[in-house]
Design a protein around this motif. Structure first.
Motif, PDB file in Angstrom:
ATOM      1  N   LEU A 107       0.868  -1.167   0.000  1.00 12.09           N
ATOM      2  CA  LEU A 107       0.000   0.000   0.000  1.00 12.09           C
ATOM      3  C   LEU A 107       0.910   1.225   0.000  1.00 12.09           C
ATOM      4  O   LEU A 107       1.596   1.497   0.990  1.00 12.09           O
ATOM      5  CB  LEU A 107      -0.915   0.019   1.225  1.00 12.09           C
ATOM      6  CG  LEU A 107      -1.753  -1.249   1.464  1.00 12.09           C
ATOM      7  CD1 LEU A 107      -2.685  -1.047   2.649  1.00 12.09           C
ATOM      8  CD2 LEU A 107      -2.531  -1.641   0.232  1.00 12.09           C
ATOM      9  N   ALA A 108       0.937   1.918  -1.121  1.00 10.64           N
ATOM     10  CA  ALA A 108       1.848   3.051  -1.296  1.00 10.64           C
ATOM     11  C   ALA A 108       1.520   4.178  -0.323  1.00 10.64           C
ATOM     12  O   ALA A 108       0.375   4.342   0.109  1.00 10.64           O
ATOM     13  CB  ALA A 108       1.773   3.561  -2.729  1.00 10.64           C
ATOM     14  N   GLY A 109       2.531   4.973  -0.012  1.00  8.99           N
ATOM     15  CA  GLY A 109       2.347   6.120   0.867  1.00  8.99           C
ATOM     16  C   GLY A 109       1.525   7.199   0.189  1.00  8.99           C
ATOM     17  O   GLY A 109       1.326   7.193  -1.029  1.00  8.99           O
ATOM     18  N   TYR A 110       1.055   8.148   0.995  1.00 11.13           N
ATOM     19  CA  TYR A 110       0.201   9.214   0.471  1.00 11.13           C
ATOM     20  C   TYR A 110       0.233  10.408   1.421  1.00 11.13           C
ATOM     21  O   TYR A 110       0.644  10.295   2.570  1.00 11.13           O
ATOM     22  CB  TYR A 110      -1.242   8.717   0.309  1.00 11.13           C
ATOM     23  CG  TYR A 110      -1.874   8.255   1.602  1.00 11.13           C
ATOM     24  CD1 TYR A 110      -2.644   9.118   2.372  1.00 11.13           C
ATOM     25  CD2 TYR A 110      -1.677   6.960   2.074  1.00 11.13           C
ATOM     26  CE1 TYR A 110      -3.204   8.702   3.570  1.00 11.13           C
ATOM     27  CE2 TYR A 110      -2.229   6.539   3.270  1.00 11.13           C
ATOM     28  CZ  TYR A 110      -2.995   7.417   4.013  1.00 11.13           C
ATOM     29  OH  TYR A 110      -3.540   7.005   5.211  1.00 11.13           O
ATOM     30  N   TRP A 111      -0.192  11.559   0.906  1.00 15.47           N
ATOM     31  CA  TRP A 111      -0.314  12.756   1.736  1.00 15.47           C
ATOM     32  C   TRP A 111      -1.698  12.779   2.357  1.00 15.47           C
ATOM     33  O   TRP A 111      -2.691  12.533   1.692  1.00 15.47           O
ATOM     34  CB  TRP A 111      -0.128  14.025   0.898  1.00 15.47           C
ATOM     35  CG  TRP A 111       1.268  14.258   0.453  1.00 15.47           C
ATOM     36  CD1 TRP A 111       1.761  14.110  -0.809  1.00 15.47           C
ATOM     37  CD2 TRP A 111       2.363  14.690   1.257  1.00 15.47           C
ATOM     38  NE1 TRP A 111       3.098  14.417  -0.831  1.00 15.47           N
ATOM     39  CE2 TRP A 111       3.494  14.775   0.430  1.00 15.47           C
ATOM     40  CE3 TRP A 111       2.509  15.009   2.604  1.00 15.47           C
ATOM     41  CZ2 TRP A 111       4.742  15.174   0.900  1.00 15.47           C
ATOM     42  CZ3 TRP A 111       3.753  15.400   3.070  1.00 15.47           C
ATOM     43  CH2 TRP A 111       4.848  15.482   2.215  1.00 15.47           C
ATOM     44  N   THR A 112      -1.765  13.072   3.645  1.00 17.56           N
ATOM     45  CA  THR A 112      -3.034  13.253   4.333  1.00 17.56           C
ATOM     46  C   THR A 112      -3.021  14.629   4.993  1.00 17.56           C
ATOM     47  O   THR A 112      -1.970  15.286   5.040  1.00 17.56           O
ATOM     48  CB  THR A 112      -3.282  12.132   5.373  1.00 17.56           C
ATOM     49  OG1 THR A 112      -4.631  12.227   5.838  1.00 17.56           O
ATOM     50  CG2 THR A 112      -2.316  12.224   6.538  1.00 17.56           C
ATOM     51  N   TRP A 113      -4.157  15.080   5.459  1.00 20.98           N
ATOM     52  CA  TRP A 113      -4.261  16.395   6.100  1.00 20.98           C
ATOM     53  C   TRP A 113      -4.519  16.194   7.581  1.00 20.98           C
ATOM     54  O   TRP A 113      -5.529  15.610   7.961  1.00 20.98           O
ATOM     55  CB  TRP A 113      -5.408  17.181   5.463  1.00 20.98           C
ATOM     56  CG  TRP A 113      -5.507  18.584   5.969  1.00 20.98           C
ATOM     57  CD1 TRP A 113      -6.366  19.050   6.924  1.00 20.98           C
ATOM     58  CD2 TRP A 113      -4.731  19.698   5.559  1.00 20.98           C
ATOM     59  NE1 TRP A 113      -6.158  20.390   7.129  1.00 20.98           N
ATOM     60  CE2 TRP A 113      -5.171  20.817   6.293  1.00 20.98           C
ATOM     61  CE3 TRP A 113      -3.707  19.863   4.637  1.00 20.98           C
ATOM     62  CZ2 TRP A 113      -4.613  22.078   6.143  1.00 20.98           C
ATOM     63  CZ3 TRP A 113      -3.156  21.124   4.481  1.00 20.98           C
ATOM     64  CH2 TRP A 113      -3.604  22.212   5.228  1.00 20.98           C
ATOM     65  N   ARG A 114      -3.569  16.620   8.422  1.00 17.77           N
ATOM     66  CA  ARG A 114      -3.679  16.515   9.875  1.00 17.77           C
ATOM     67  C   ARG A 114      -3.074  17.749  10.519  1.00 17.77           C
ATOM     68  O   ARG A 114      -2.058  18.246  10.056  1.00 17.77           O
ATOM     69  CB  ARG A 114      -2.931  15.288  10.401  1.00 17.77           C
ATOM     70  CG  ARG A 114      -3.589  13.993  10.058  1.00 17.77           C
ATOM     71  CD  ARG A 114      -2.913  12.872  10.794  1.00 17.77           C
ATOM     72  NE  ARG A 114      -3.502  11.602  10.421  1.00 17.77           N
ATOM     73  CZ  ARG A 114      -2.937  10.441  10.621  1.00 17.77           C
ATOM     74  NH1 ARG A 114      -1.763  10.366  11.208  1.00 17.77           N
ATOM     75  NH2 ARG A 114      -3.534   9.334  10.264  1.00 17.77           N
ATOM     76  N   ASN A 115      -3.686  18.179  11.590  1.00 14.35           N
ATOM     77  CA  ASN A 115      -3.154  19.311  12.362  1.00 14.35           C
ATOM     78  C   ASN A 115      -2.896  20.531  11.485  1.00 14.35           C
ATOM     79  O   ASN A 115      -1.859  21.187  11.587  1.00 14.35           O
ATOM     80  CB  ASN A 115      -1.881  18.902  13.109  1.00 14.35           C
ATOM     81  CG  ASN A 115      -2.102  17.721  14.018  1.00 14.35           C
ATOM     82  OD1 ASN A 115      -3.122  17.644  14.697  1.00 14.35           O
ATOM     83  ND2 ASN A 115      -1.176  16.778  14.009  1.00 14.35           N
ATOM     84  N   ASP A 116      -3.822  20.810  10.574  1.00 18.65           N
ATOM     85  CA  ASP A 116      -3.747  21.972   9.679  1.00 18.65           C
ATOM     86  C   ASP A 116      -2.535  21.969   8.759  1.00 18.65           C
ATOM     87  O   ASP A 116      -1.978  23.015   8.438  1.00 18.65           O
ATOM     88  CB  ASP A 116      -3.778  23.285  10.484  1.00 18.65           C
ATOM     89  CG  ASP A 116      -5.122  23.508  11.146  1.00 18.65           C
ATOM     90  OD1 ASP A 116      -6.138  23.047  10.581  1.00 18.65           O
ATOM     91  OD2 ASP A 116      -5.172  24.135  12.216  1.00 18.65           O
ATOM     92  N   ARG A 117      -2.084  20.776   8.361  1.00 16.41           N
ATOM     93  CA  ARG A 117      -0.984  20.694   7.404  1.00 16.41           C
ATOM     94  C   ARG A 117      -0.985  19.316   6.747  1.00 16.41           C
ATOM     95  O   ARG A 117      -1.599  18.374   7.240  1.00 16.41           O
ATOM     96  CB  ARG A 117       0.364  20.932   8.089  1.00 16.41           C
ATOM     97  CG  ARG A 117       0.734  19.853   9.089  1.00 16.41           C
ATOM     98  CD  ARG A 117       2.008  20.215   9.845  1.00 16.41           C
ATOM     99  NE  ARG A 117       2.298  19.190  10.829  1.00 16.41           N
ATOM    100  CZ  ARG A 117       3.360  18.409  10.802  1.00 16.41           C
ATOM    101  NH1 ARG A 117       4.259  18.541   9.862  1.00 16.41           N
ATOM    102  NH2 ARG A 117       3.544  17.503  11.730  1.00 16.41           N
ATOM    103  N   TYR A 118      -0.296  19.208   5.618  1.00 15.93           N
ATOM    104  CA  TYR A 118      -0.128  17.914   4.965  1.00 15.93           C
ATOM    105  C   TYR A 118       0.909  17.093   5.723  1.00 15.93           C
ATOM    106  O   TYR A 118       1.926  17.628   6.163  1.00 15.93           O
ATOM    107  CB  TYR A 118       0.360  18.093   3.524  1.00 15.93           C
ATOM    108  CG  TYR A 118      -0.749  18.450   2.565  1.00 15.93           C
ATOM    109  CD1 TYR A 118      -1.662  17.491   2.146  1.00 15.93           C
ATOM    110  CD2 TYR A 118      -0.885  19.741   2.069  1.00 15.93           C
ATOM    111  CE1 TYR A 118      -2.672  17.803   1.263  1.00 15.93           C
ATOM    112  CE2 TYR A 118      -1.893  20.065   1.183  1.00 15.93           C
ATOM    113  CZ  TYR A 118      -2.788  19.090   0.790  1.00 15.93           C
ATOM    114  OH  TYR A 118      -3.792  19.402  -0.082  1.00 15.93           O
ATOM    115  N   GLU A 119       0.658  15.815   5.869  1.00 14.51           N
ATOM    116  CA  GLU A 119       1.618  14.892   6.475  1.00 14.51           C
ATOM    117  C   GLU A 119       1.703  13.661   5.590  1.00 14.51           C
ATOM    118  O   GLU A 119       0.684  13.167   5.103  1.00 14.51           O
ATOM    119  CB  GLU A 119       1.193  14.491   7.890  1.00 14.51           C
ATOM    120  CG  GLU A 119       1.265  15.632   8.873  1.00 14.51           C
ATOM    121  CD  GLU A 119       0.913  15.218  10.296  1.00 14.51           C
ATOM    122  OE1 GLU A 119       0.601  14.035  10.527  1.00 14.51           O
ATOM    123  OE2 GLU A 119       0.952  16.092  11.169  1.00 14.51           O
TER     124      GLU A 119
END
Length: 155
Positions: A107-119
């Motif tokens: 399962l490839a990595g991805y950008w998510t939105w947490r704590n008002d920023r992309y992680e």
């Protein structure tokens, strides 16, 4: 002052102190790794272009699952989407580790939105829930000036 465990006198005289201490050092830092973890995050946006986050939650109707001759009603999955005004960063290159077994799926990595920023959520190997399951990767879709995030799931 030493932080090493002290053995009872009987164990010390029996010559158990060295193997016991060696095992203590081996297991001292053991911890299981989380399924996903933050690898890096891009710098925050300039002050005038702060992203606005709106999270909506919807649920789908319960599904009927048939196993053998028995039908079960599966609980309704919760689907959560995030909508923001800041475009996601470019995907990161990942080193794919050795496959644990022939049944594991990467399962490839991805950008998510947490704590008002992309992680960045690191990719990992996972066992499918059943032999016919296919992974639908998480994704960002542009909708006008907004970007909507859809969670990944097994289909």
């Amino acid at each position: 002052m030493s932080h090493l465990p002290v053995l009872p006198p009987a164990a010390q005289s029996a010559g158990w102190s060295v193997p016991f201490l060696a095992l203590g050092f081996v297991f001292a830092g053991c911890a299981s790794e989380p399924d996903s973890h933050v690898v890096s995050a891009p710098p925050p946006p300039p002050p005038n272009t702060r992203a606005v986050t709106t999270t909506t939650t919807t649920t789908s109707a319960p599904a009927t699952v048939v196993v053998g001759n028995t039908a079960y009603v599966a609980s309704a999955p919760v689907v959560s989407t995030t909508v923001i005004t800041q475009a996601p960063p470019a995907m990161q290159e990942e080193v794919v580790l050795a496959q644990p077994s022939s049944q594991h799926v990467w399962l490839a990595g991805y950008w998510t939105w947490r704590n008002d920023r992309y992680e960045w959520m690191a990719g990992h190997w996972e066992m499918p829930p059943s032999s016919g399951s296919a992974w639908v990767a998480p994704r960002w879709e542009r909708n006008g000036s907004n970007y909507r995030f859809y969670e990944g799931y097994w289909n």
